[in-house]
Design a protein around this motif. Sequence first.
Motif, short mmCIF file in Angstrom:
data_model
loop_
_atom_site.label_atom_id
_atom_site.label_comp_id
_atom_site.label_asym_id
_atom_site.label_seq_id
_atom_site.Cartn_x
_atom_site.Cartn_y
_atom_site.Cartn_z
N GLN A 16 81.71 -14.68 8.78
CA GLN A 16 80.57 -13.78 8.94
C GLN A 16 79.28 -14.58 9.17
OE1 GLN A 16 80.28 -10.60 9.31
NE2 GLN A 16 82.21 -9.79 8.57
N TYR A 21 74.23 -6.79 12.83
CA TYR A 21 74.48 -7.43 11.54
C TYR A 21 73.70 -6.65 10.50
CZ TYR A 21 76.06 -11.21 14.49
OH TYR A 21 76.72 -11.94 15.43
N VAL A 50 76.40 -9.44 7.79
CA VAL A 50 77.78 -8.99 8.02
C VAL A 50 77.82 -8.16 9.29
CG1 VAL A 50 79.63 -7.48 7.16
CG2 VAL A 50 78.41 -9.00 5.58
N GLN A 72 86.65 -15.06 5.30
CA GLN A 72 85.82 -14.13 6.06
C GLN A 72 84.34 -14.35 5.75
OE1 GLN A 72 85.56 -9.98 5.40
NE2 GLN A 72 86.45 -10.07 3.36
N LEU A 73 84.00 -14.79 4.55
CA LEU A 73 82.60 -15.05 4.22
C LEU A 73 82.05 -16.17 5.12
CD1 LEU A 73 80.33 -14.11 2.35
CD2 LEU A 73 81.09 -15.81 0.69
N TYR A 79 71.09 -3.53 2.79
CA TYR A 79 72.14 -3.05 3.69
C TYR A 79 71.60 -2.52 5.02
CZ TYR A 79 74.80 -3.70 -0.52
OH TYR A 79 75.35 -4.26 -1.65
N THR A 112 80.01 -5.55 11.07
CA THR A 112 81.02 -4.60 10.62
C THR A 112 82.36 -4.81 11.33
OG1 THR A 112 79.24 -3.04 10.20
CG2 THR A 112 81.45 -2.16 10.15
N LYS A 129 88.80 -8.09 6.49
CA LYS A 129 88.70 -7.70 5.07
C LYS A 129 90.04 -7.78 4.35
CE LYS A 129 89.16 -2.70 5.62
NZ LYS A 129 88.53 -1.41 5.44
N TYR A 181 84.08 -7.57 9.66
CA TYR A 181 84.47 -7.17 8.31
C TYR A 181 85.76 -6.34 8.36
CZ TYR A 181 84.59 -5.15 3.70
OH TYR A 181 85.00 -4.76 2.46
N LYS A 182 85.80 -5.38 9.27
CA LYS A 182 86.98 -4.53 9.38
C LYS A 182 88.22 -5.34 9.76
CE LYS A 182 84.59 -0.25 10.56
NZ LYS A 182 84.22 0.68 11.62
N TRP A 237 73.89 -7.56 3.79
CA TRP A 237 74.70 -7.29 2.61
C TRP A 237 74.34 -8.32 1.54
CZ3 TRP A 237 80.45 -5.72 3.73
CH2 TRP A 237 80.47 -4.59 4.55
#
Length: 153
Positions: free
Chosen positions: A31, A55, A63, A27-28, A135, A65, A72, A68-69, A58
């Motif tokens: 992103q 974005y 990122v 995922q990194l 953030y 979201t 993750k 990410y969801k 982070w």
Amino acid sequence: MERENDIVKDAYYLVSLFKKDNKSVTQLHIQKLMFLVEAFYMCITNESQLYECQYKAWNFGPVATQLYKKFKIYGKEEIVLNESQIADGESITEEKKNIIKAIYEVFKEFSAMDLVKFTHAEGSPWKKAWDNEQYSVISKEEMKNWFSKYVKN
């Protein structure tokens, strides 16, 4: 361009490109690469955005979201797609496939940490947002401006 602003479907297509080359992707990676897809799309088309999502700056870079969801659950492990997700990725427009393929070809050998370093470069949109407020939202205008130096139209 027919715009389906579904960053997740586009990410499925990107993950599939890695799988076709028998490369692991986390995922990194996704992103950072989807951040680059949008930045390059804006530069190439002179549009103000591709995706409706924002974005955030982070610790390890930009990122989205929504992504990410979705991813993750994999943590630091390799992303594995099911047949339905692969089909969703294949259903995106040819124009978006071509942009995603171009980003993939340039960055496929970069490790996740190489991509983090790239997005953390001095003057980058992530760096400006992070230095202003950790953030916080990364400006799409900043993305377009900064990445335009890498795009030859």
